[in-house]
Write a protein that holds these residues in place. Structure first.
Motif, PDB file in Angstrom:
ATOM      1  N   UNK A 167       0.842  -1.195   0.000  1.00 24.53           N
ATOM      2  CA  UNK A 167       0.000   0.000   0.000  1.00 24.53           C
ATOM      3  C   UNK A 167       0.881   1.249   0.000  1.00 24.53           C
ATOM      4  N   UNK A 168       0.346   2.340  -0.552  1.00 21.46           N
ATOM      5  CA  UNK A 168       1.087   3.591  -0.599  1.00 21.46           C
ATOM      6  C   UNK A 168       0.915   4.441   0.653  1.00 21.46           C
ATOM      7  N   UNK A 169      -0.251   4.286   1.319  1.00 20.19           N
ATOM      8  CA  UNK A 169      -0.561   5.155   2.453  1.00 20.19           C
ATOM      9  C   UNK A 169      -1.093   4.356   3.637  1.00 20.19           C
ATOM     10  N   UNK A 170      -1.038   4.979   4.807  1.00 22.68           N
ATOM     11  CA  UNK A 170      -1.623   4.413   6.014  1.00 22.68           C
ATOM     12  C   UNK A 170      -3.145   4.590   5.971  1.00 22.68           C
ATOM     13  N   UNK A 171      -3.879   3.645   6.533  1.00 22.17           N
ATOM     14  CA  UNK A 171      -5.336   3.730   6.697  1.00 22.17           C
ATOM     15  C   UNK A 171      -5.654   3.702   8.185  1.00 22.17           C
ATOM     16  N   UNK A 172      -6.726   4.374   8.568  1.00 22.65           N
ATOM     17  CA  UNK A 172      -7.124   4.531   9.968  1.00 22.65           C
ATOM     18  C   UNK A 172      -8.089   3.420  10.379  1.00 22.65           C
ATOM     19  N   UNK A 173      -7.863   2.828  11.581  1.00 18.35           N
ATOM     20  CA  UNK A 173      -8.757   1.815  12.146  1.00 18.35           C
ATOM     21  C   UNK A 173      -8.973   2.119  13.617  1.00 18.35           C
ATOM     22  N   UNK A 174     -10.186   1.856  14.075  1.00 20.34           N
ATOM     23  CA  UNK A 174     -10.511   2.055  15.497  1.00 20.34           C
ATOM     24  C   UNK A 174     -11.286   0.844  15.993  1.00 20.34           C
ATOM     25  N   UNK A 175     -11.569   0.817  17.283  1.00 15.49           N
ATOM     26  CA  UNK A 175     -12.285  -0.306  17.894  1.00 15.49           C
ATOM     27  C   UNK A 175     -13.542  -0.624  17.096  1.00 15.49           C
ATOM     28  N   UNK A 176     -13.744  -1.918  16.820  1.00 16.27           N
ATOM     29  CA  UNK A 176     -14.885  -2.368  16.045  1.00 16.27           C
ATOM     30  C   UNK A 176     -14.579  -2.558  14.570  1.00 16.27           C
ATOM     31  N   UNK A 177     -13.393  -2.137  14.131  1.00 11.92           N
ATOM     32  CA  UNK A 177     -13.004  -2.296  12.734  1.00 11.92           C
ATOM     33  C   UNK A 177     -11.891  -3.333  12.620  1.00 11.92           C
ATOM     34  N   UNK A 178     -11.712  -3.868  11.416  1.00 13.22           N
ATOM     35  CA  UNK A 178     -10.653  -4.846  11.192  1.00 13.22           C
ATOM     36  C   UNK A 178     -10.034  -4.650   9.821  1.00 13.22           C
ATOM     37  N   UNK A 179      -8.872  -5.265   9.642  1.00  8.57           N
ATOM     38  CA  UNK A 179      -8.199  -5.254   8.341  1.00  8.57           C
ATOM     39  C   UNK A 179      -7.597  -6.631   8.113  1.00  8.57           C
ATOM     40  N   UNK A 180      -7.371  -6.960   6.836  1.00  6.69           N
ATOM     41  CA  UNK A 180      -6.852  -8.271   6.461  1.00  6.69           C
ATOM     42  C   UNK A 180      -5.479  -8.110   5.832  1.00  6.69           C
ATOM     43  N   UNK A 181      -4.569  -8.985   6.246  1.00  5.80           N
ATOM     44  CA  UNK A 181      -3.227  -9.020   5.681  1.00  5.80           C
ATOM     45  C   UNK A 181      -3.002 -10.431   5.146  1.00  5.80           C
ATOM     46  N   UNK A 182      -2.600 -10.526   3.899  1.00  2.00           N
ATOM     47  CA  UNK A 182      -2.354 -11.829   3.284  1.00  2.00           C
ATOM     48  C   UNK A 182      -1.160 -12.519   3.930  1.00  2.00           C
ATOM     49  N   UNK A 183      -1.075 -13.822   3.751  1.00  2.00           N
ATOM     50  CA  UNK A 183       0.054 -14.581   4.251  1.00  2.00           C
ATOM     51  C   UNK A 183       1.336 -14.203   3.535  1.00  2.00           C
ATOM     52  N   UNK A 184       2.467 -14.433   4.195  1.00  2.00           N
ATOM     53  CA  UNK A 184       3.789 -14.104   3.650  1.00  2.00           C
ATOM     54  C   UNK A 184       3.868 -12.646   3.226  1.00  2.00           C
ATOM     55  N   UNK A 185       3.332 -11.785   4.059  1.00  2.00           N
ATOM     56  CA  UNK A 185       3.326 -10.351   3.808  1.00  2.00           C
ATOM     57  C   UNK A 185       3.666  -9.655   5.119  1.00  2.00           C
ATOM     58  N   UNK A 186       3.085  -8.493   5.349  1.00  2.00           N
ATOM     59  CA  UNK A 186       3.324  -7.774   6.589  1.00  2.00           C
ATOM     60  C   UNK A 186       2.637  -6.425   6.571  1.00  2.00           C
ATOM     61  N   UNK A 187       2.794  -5.697   7.667  1.00  2.00           N
ATOM     62  CA  UNK A 187       2.178  -4.379   7.771  1.00  2.00           C
ATOM     63  C   UNK A 187       2.915  -3.547   8.796  1.00  2.00           C
ATOM     64  N   UNK A 188       2.806  -2.222   8.632  1.00  2.00           N
ATOM     65  CA  UNK A 188       3.296  -1.260   9.607  1.00  2.00           C
ATOM     66  C   UNK A 188       2.098  -0.731  10.373  1.00  2.00           C
ATOM     67  N   UNK A 189       2.282  -0.500  11.653  1.00  2.00           N
ATOM     68  CA  UNK A 189       1.217   0.038  12.503  1.00  2.00           C
ATOM     69  C   UNK A 189       1.799   1.157  13.339  1.00  2.00           C
ATOM     70  N   UNK A 190       1.076   2.272  13.409  1.00  2.00           N
ATOM     71  CA  UNK A 190       1.479   3.369  14.292  1.00  2.00           C
ATOM     72  C   UNK A 190       0.269   3.815  15.096  1.00  2.00           C
ATOM     73  N   UNK A 191       0.546   4.225  16.333  1.00  2.00           N
ATOM     74  CA  UNK A 191      -0.534   4.631  17.232  1.00  2.00           C
ATOM     75  C   UNK A 191       0.001   5.575  18.295  1.00  2.00           C
ATOM     76  N   UNK A 192      -0.884   6.417  18.787  1.00  2.00           N
ATOM     77  CA  UNK A 192      -0.541   7.336  19.876  1.00  2.00           C
ATOM     78  C   UNK A 192      -1.226   6.920  21.166  1.00  2.00           C
ATOM     79  N   UNK A 193      -1.915   5.767  21.153  1.00  2.00           N
ATOM     80  CA  UNK A 193      -2.591   5.279  22.353  1.00  2.00           C
ATOM     81  C   UNK A 193      -2.494   3.757  22.399  1.00  2.00           C
ATOM     82  N   UNK A 194      -2.908   3.176  23.498  1.00  2.00           N
ATOM     83  CA  UNK A 194      -2.884   1.723  23.641  1.00  2.00           C
ATOM     84  C   UNK A 194      -3.914   1.107  22.703  1.00  2.00           C
TER      85      UNK A 194
END
Length: 111
Positions: free
Chosen positions: A75-102
């Motif tokens: 992906x080119x950009x970050x997407x926003x997720x909050x409680x109650x939402x989910x995202x899917x990552x394919x196998x043999x891949x990965x993702x970056x995650x950033x947050x300012x809270x727990x």
């Protein structure tokens, strides 16, 4: 939506811990062979701009507390997720995650 609790499971008492204790999870195993992980991610700071996680199998990560931004490999950009939402990552891949809270999550191992 995820159940508030899981019954008839076995819990791996040994946590998977990364980023000097900033990210931790426990694996739960269901009688039918399914596995999930339950985890907590602490906020990023000046030393850690984002966390990177690799996947071996397809994963659906459900945010159960907090909010974060995620950029899946390719992906080119970050997407926003909050409680109650989910995202899917394919196998043999990965993702970056950033947050300012727990952030709390359930990872559904789907592969």
């Amino acid at each position: 939506m995820t159940a508030a609790q899981f019954t008839n499971v076995t819990v791996n008492a040994q946590a998977t811990v990364s980023y000097d204790g900033r990210c931790s999870s426990h694996t739960i195993m269901f009688e039918d062979g399914r596995h999930k992980t339950l985890g907590v991610i602490l906020p990023c700071d000046n030393l850690v701009e984002h966390y990177h996680f690799s996947t071996n199998t397809s994963e659906r990560i459900e945010i159960t507390g907090g909010e974060c931004e995620v950029k899946i490999n390719g992906d080119d950009e970050f997407s926003y997720y909050r409680a109650g939402q989910s995202f899917v990552v394919e196998g043999n891949s990965g993702f970056n995650l950033r947050t300012e809270e727990i952030v709390q999550y359930v990872c559904h191992l789907e592969g």
